[in-house]
Structure formats: C-alpha cells, structure tokens
Scaffold this motif. Structure first.
Motif, PDB file in Angstrom:
ATOM      1  N   HIS A  39      -2.120  -7.406   6.390  1.00 41.56           N
ATOM      2  CA  HIS A  39      -1.809  -6.320   5.461  1.00 41.56           C
ATOM      3  C   HIS A  39      -0.605  -5.532   5.973  1.00 41.56           C
ATOM      4  CE1 HIS A  39      -2.341  -2.548   3.259  1.00 41.56           C
ATOM      5  NE2 HIS A  39      -2.981  -3.269   2.380  1.00 41.56           N
ATOM      6  N   THR A  41      -0.281  -2.391   6.282  1.00 41.00           N
ATOM      7  CA  THR A  41      -0.719  -1.353   7.216  1.00 41.00           C
ATOM      8  C   THR A  41      -0.906  -1.931   8.607  1.00 41.00           C
ATOM      9  OG1 THR A  41      -1.817  -0.227   5.392  1.00 41.00           O
ATOM     10  CG2 THR A  41      -2.435   0.459   7.603  1.00 41.00           C
ATOM     11  N   ASP A  42      -1.333  -3.195   8.674  1.00 37.45           N
ATOM     12  CA  ASP A  42      -1.473  -3.865   9.972  1.00 37.45           C
ATOM     13  C   ASP A  42      -0.124  -3.959  10.670  1.00 37.45           C
ATOM     14  OD1 ASP A  42      -4.044  -4.217   9.038  1.00 37.45           O
ATOM     15  OD2 ASP A  42      -3.987  -6.397   9.039  1.00 37.45           O
ATOM     16  N   GLU A  44       2.493  -1.998  10.197  1.00 34.08           N
ATOM     17  CA  GLU A  44       2.889  -0.661  10.643  1.00 34.08           C
ATOM     18  C   GLU A  44       2.147  -0.282  11.918  1.00 34.08           C
ATOM     19  OE1 GLU A  44       3.366   3.930   9.076  1.00 34.08           O
ATOM     20  OE2 GLU A  44       2.683   2.406   7.659  1.00 34.08           O
ATOM     21  N   LEU A  68      -0.691   6.881  11.044  1.00 35.03           N
ATOM     22  CA  LEU A  68      -0.779   6.096   9.815  1.00 35.03           C
ATOM     23  C   LEU A  68      -1.330   6.895   8.640  1.00 35.03           C
ATOM     24  CD1 LEU A  68      -2.189   2.729  11.240  1.00 35.03           C
ATOM     25  CD2 LEU A  68       0.196   3.273  10.665  1.00 35.03           C
ATOM     26  N   LEU A  70      -4.527   7.689   8.299  1.00 37.11           N
ATOM     27  CA  LEU A  70      -5.811   7.078   7.974  1.00 37.11           C
ATOM     28  C   LEU A  70      -6.939   7.811   8.688  1.00 37.11           C
ATOM     29  CD1 LEU A  70      -4.852   3.294   8.395  1.00 37.11           C
ATOM     30  CD2 LEU A  70      -5.042   4.573   6.255  1.00 37.11           C
TER      31      LEU A  70
END
Length: 158
Positions: A39, A41-42, A44, A68, A70
């Motif tokens: 993904h 996000t992974d 980043e 992030l 999150l």
C-alpha cells in the motif's frame, strides 16, 4: 485584464518545480507499491523509517503514527504487515528498554536498493556538475521547503 507580473527571482517557477517534483516522487512510490503489492502508506512508512535510521535516530511506532497521521492501532497493523514481509524489524532500545525502535529489515533494504538504487544513481549523476556551494544552496532550499510543508501539514491536521 493585465497579466500578473512574476515575482522577482522566479519564485512561482520554483513552486511549480517543487509541485512537479512531489508529483513525480508520488508516481515512483505508486509504481513501487504496485510492483511489490504494498500500500502507498506502507511506502511512506518505509521511507520515514529509512530516513530516520540514516539520520541516526530510529523512529518508534508512536512517532511513526504521528508522522503518518494514523492511530497507534493502525500503525501497529501496518508494522505487523511490514515485519511479516521482512521490510522492517522492531528492536528494544539498549538505553531505554521501554522504547522500541524501528529499523529496515534485510528484505526491505534489499528491495529498496533494487528499486530505488537506479534513481539514486540518476540523481547523483544530475548533481555531479554542481559545486559544493551550489549544493549547499539546494540543501538549504530543500530543508526550508520541507519545513514549510511540515508547517502546512500541521495546520491542516489542526
């Protein structure tokens, strides 16, 4: 209607160049993610873990979550996935055993080197003609731009 006069020093052009730079970087990240089934996000997260480690101060899961934007629960799930794939590893800090530091895993480092190594080579090639003084100006500009981006991101998050 009169045309807008560009500001002195081509500042608008620099903004456009940075926007294009960011967009191209995102496209490379998306290509990497697509090619390796991860993904965005992974990607980043992996970049942030790598940069922090190269800077000599590894991130913790909580710091990564803040970077992030999150929750800690979401980052735990993300890190579990990346750890299972061998992209990151968690290690207890030798000085403070309560702190768990994030490091690139061997598989993650190898994958990043295979994919991003040629980009690094291209980048070193295009900067090889820059003098140390010019590189210092570019470094100062990029650092200031990163600070401005972080300030704006913080404003968006509030």
């Amino acid at each position: 209607m009169t045309a807008r006069k560009p500001p002195e020093g081509g500042r608008d052009e620099l903004v456009r160049l940075v926007q294009t730079f960011v967009a191209e970087g995102q496209r490379i990240g998306h290509a990497f993610a697509h090619r390796h089934g991860v993904h965005g996000t992974d990607i980043e997260a992996l970049i942030r873990v790598l940069v922090a480690g190269d800077g000599g101060r590894p991130l913790t899961a909580g710091e990564l979550a803040a970077e992030l934007g999150l929750t800690t629960g979401a980052v735990t799930t993300l890190l579990d996935r990346l750890e299972r794939a061998g992209h990151v590893r968690r290690e207890r800090d030798e000085r403070d055993r309560r702190r768990v530091n994030l490091h690139y895993g061997d598989a993650g480092l190898e994958l990043a080197q295979q994919f991003f190594g040629p980009l690094g080579d291209l980048h070193r090639s295009v900067t090889s003609d820059f003098t140390p003084e010019e590189l210092a100006v570019v470094r100062r500009y990029l650092s200031a731009t990163i600070d401005a981006f972080r300030t704006y991101r913080t404003q968006l998050d509030s």
